[in-house]
Design an enzyme around this catalytic site. Structure first.
Site, PDB file in Angstrom:
ATOM      1  N   ASN A  84       0.975  -1.479  -0.098  1.00  0.00           N
ATOM      2  CA  ASN A  84      -0.142   0.036  -0.244  1.00  0.00           C
ATOM      3  C   ASN A  84       0.987   1.463  -0.282  1.00  0.00           C
ATOM      4  O   ASN A  84       0.356   2.342  -0.020  1.00  0.00           O
ATOM      5  CB  ASN A  84      -1.022   0.050   1.805  1.00  0.00           C
ATOM      6  CG  ASN A  84      -2.401  -1.054   1.195  1.00  0.00           C
ATOM      7  OD1 ASN A  84      -1.881  -1.867   1.754  1.00  0.00           O
ATOM      8  ND2 ASN A  84      -2.744  -1.052   0.115  1.00  0.00           N
ATOM      9  N   ILE A  91       1.549   7.215  -0.153  1.00  0.00           N
ATOM     10  CA  ILE A  91       0.065   5.929   0.649  1.00  0.00           C
ATOM     11  C   ILE A  91      -0.963   5.967   0.125  1.00  0.00           C
ATOM     12  O   ILE A  91      -1.149   6.464  -0.108  1.00  0.00           O
ATOM     13  CB  ILE A  91       0.061   6.360   2.314  1.00  0.00           C
ATOM     14  CG1 ILE A  91       1.351   6.254   2.363  1.00  0.00           C
ATOM     15  CG2 ILE A  91      -0.872   5.801   2.508  1.00  0.00           C
ATOM     16  CD1 ILE A  91       2.333   8.036   4.005  1.00  0.00           C
ATOM     17  N   CYS A  92      -1.841   4.802   0.043  1.00  0.00           N
ATOM     18  CA  CYS A  92      -2.855   4.200  -0.335  1.00  0.00           C
ATOM     19  C   CYS A  92      -3.688   4.099   0.754  1.00  0.00           C
ATOM     20  O   CYS A  92      -3.696   2.960   1.076  1.00  0.00           O
ATOM     21  CB  CYS A  92      -3.207   3.164  -1.796  1.00  0.00           C
ATOM     22  SG  CYS A  92      -4.999   2.878  -2.047  1.00  0.00           S
ATOM     23  N   ILE A  93      -4.574   4.431   1.318  1.00  0.00           N
ATOM     24  CA  ILE A  93      -5.533   4.792   2.645  1.00  0.00           C
ATOM     25  C   ILE A  93      -6.605   5.246   3.135  1.00  0.00           C
ATOM     26  O   ILE A  93      -6.586   6.220   2.238  1.00  0.00           O
ATOM     27  CB  ILE A  93      -4.220   5.208   3.727  1.00  0.00           C
ATOM     28  CG1 ILE A  93      -5.366   4.193   5.072  1.00  0.00           C
ATOM     29  CG2 ILE A  93      -3.779   5.982   4.057  1.00  0.00           C
ATOM     30  CD1 ILE A  93      -4.244   4.141   6.471  1.00  0.00           C
ATOM     31  N   LYS A  97      -8.232   9.794   1.414  1.00  0.00           N
ATOM     32  CA  LYS A  97      -8.799   9.899   0.396  1.00  0.00           C
ATOM     33  C   LYS A  97     -10.394  10.102   0.835  1.00  0.00           C
ATOM     34  O   LYS A  97     -10.681  11.239   1.343  1.00  0.00           O
ATOM     35  CB  LYS A  97      -8.417   8.568  -0.970  1.00  0.00           C
ATOM     36  CG  LYS A  97      -7.335   8.836  -0.846  1.00  0.00           C
ATOM     37  CD  LYS A  97      -7.780   7.228  -1.773  1.00  0.00           C
ATOM     38  CE  LYS A  97      -6.325   6.951  -2.653  1.00  0.00           C
ATOM     39  NZ  LYS A  97      -6.095   5.684  -3.287  1.00  0.00           N
TER      40      LYS A  97
END
Length: 315
Positions: A84, A91-93, A97
């Protein structure tokens, strides 16, 4: 941007700084830059028991001008092998978002990132090949993650504090070979012996000023000889008179001694001195014999008889 919005952002930042002082961060660090309050620096320790255990991961947070109404931008500055988190640190969280809320704080964002290291999300990966390896070959994934942690996230221990080096010391032995002084000039001899000792002390102080210490020991031969005379049972005797003759005409064997000459006392002399003097015998009086005791009785009877005969003549 309206000025009121900017004032609200500054007020929110000051409130979060005050709240951080009350929170128990543990090993997590988070603080704004002094030059720019919109940029924050932080670090997250690798969770214990995870593949990132033992590493320290630095992050950077940039706050938008309309914060907290917009989500902050968070980037990992330390490389990490995570599905992630991209190689560039993005960062993909979800909370950064579409699930962002003004009720969230920067401290809660740091806690969510720490949870992401423990429980990655393979359903929404930012790096698909790492997610595939995680699901199909977990052992290789974990070994690679530990290797990256060892290579990029391990912090060198701080150097130990410097230890002051001890000052080197040296000893100088000075032997005084001057002849022994007589008793009358002992005070002068002591003054002479003290002179080199004082000089040694001054030299030791000078050496200490230069970074090293020197000890000076003065050994005097006169002191050694004095100690040897005490052990050998030697003493000085004064002038002795010339040999004299006793009643039998024989001269006494007493040698003539020069003043200040040292004589050896042999063991015989010391034994004579130490020999005990025989005690005098007490005189005992013998009891009188029978003849001595009878004689006075006869004389006394004769005297009494003479007195008896003489009395009628006076009448």
């Amino acid at each position: 941007m309206p000025p009121a919005m900017n004032m609200m952002t500054q007020k929110r930042i000051r409130r979060e700084i005050a709240d951080l002082k009350k929170e128990d961060l543990g090993e997590i660090t988070l603080e704004p830059l002094e030059s720019d309050m919109h940029i924050w620096k932080g670090s997250i320790p690798g969770p214990q028991g995870s593949v990132y255990d033992g590493g320290i991961f630095d992050v950077e947070i940039q706050l938008p001008q309309d914060y907290p109404f917009s989500a902050p931008r968070v980037v990992f500055k330390t490389r990490i092998y995570h599905m992630n988190i991209s190689e560039s640190g993005s960062i993909c969280i979800d909370i950064l978002k579409h699930n962002w809320s003004p009720a969230l704080s920067l401290f809660k964002v740091m806690l969510s990132l720490s949870s992401l290291l423990t429980d990655p999300n393979p359903k929404d990966p930012l790096v698909p090949n790492i997610a595939t390896q995680y699901t199909r070959n977990r052992k290789v994934h974990d070994a690679t993650a530990r290797k990256w942690t060892e290579m990029y996230a391990r912090k060198a221990p701080p150097p130990p504090p410097p230890v002051a080096a001890p000052i080197p010391t040296s000893t100088i032995v000075v032997i005084d070979s001057s002849p022994p002084q007589p008793s009358a000039s002992r005070s002068k001899g002591k003054a002479r012996d003290e002179a080199p000792a004082n000089a040694g002390s001054s030299s030791s102080q000078a050496n200490r000023a230069g970074g090293s210490a020197t000890e000076v020991i003065v050994l005097s031969d006169s002191e050694d000889e004095g100690a040897g005379q005490g052990k050998g049972k030697k003493r000085k005797r004064g002038e002795v008179a010339a040999p004299t003759a006793d009643n039998s005409g024989a001269s006494s064997a007493v040698p003539r001694v020069v003043p200040g000459e040292v004589l050896d006392l042999t063991e015989s002399d010391t034994e004579k001195d130490k020999a005990p003097v025989p005690a005098k015998k007490a005189r005992t009086r013998k009891p009188p014999s029978k003849a001595e005791t009878s004689a006075p009785t006869r004389r006394s009877t004769r005297r009494r008889g003479a007195q008896d005969n003489a009395e009628p003549m006076d009448e």
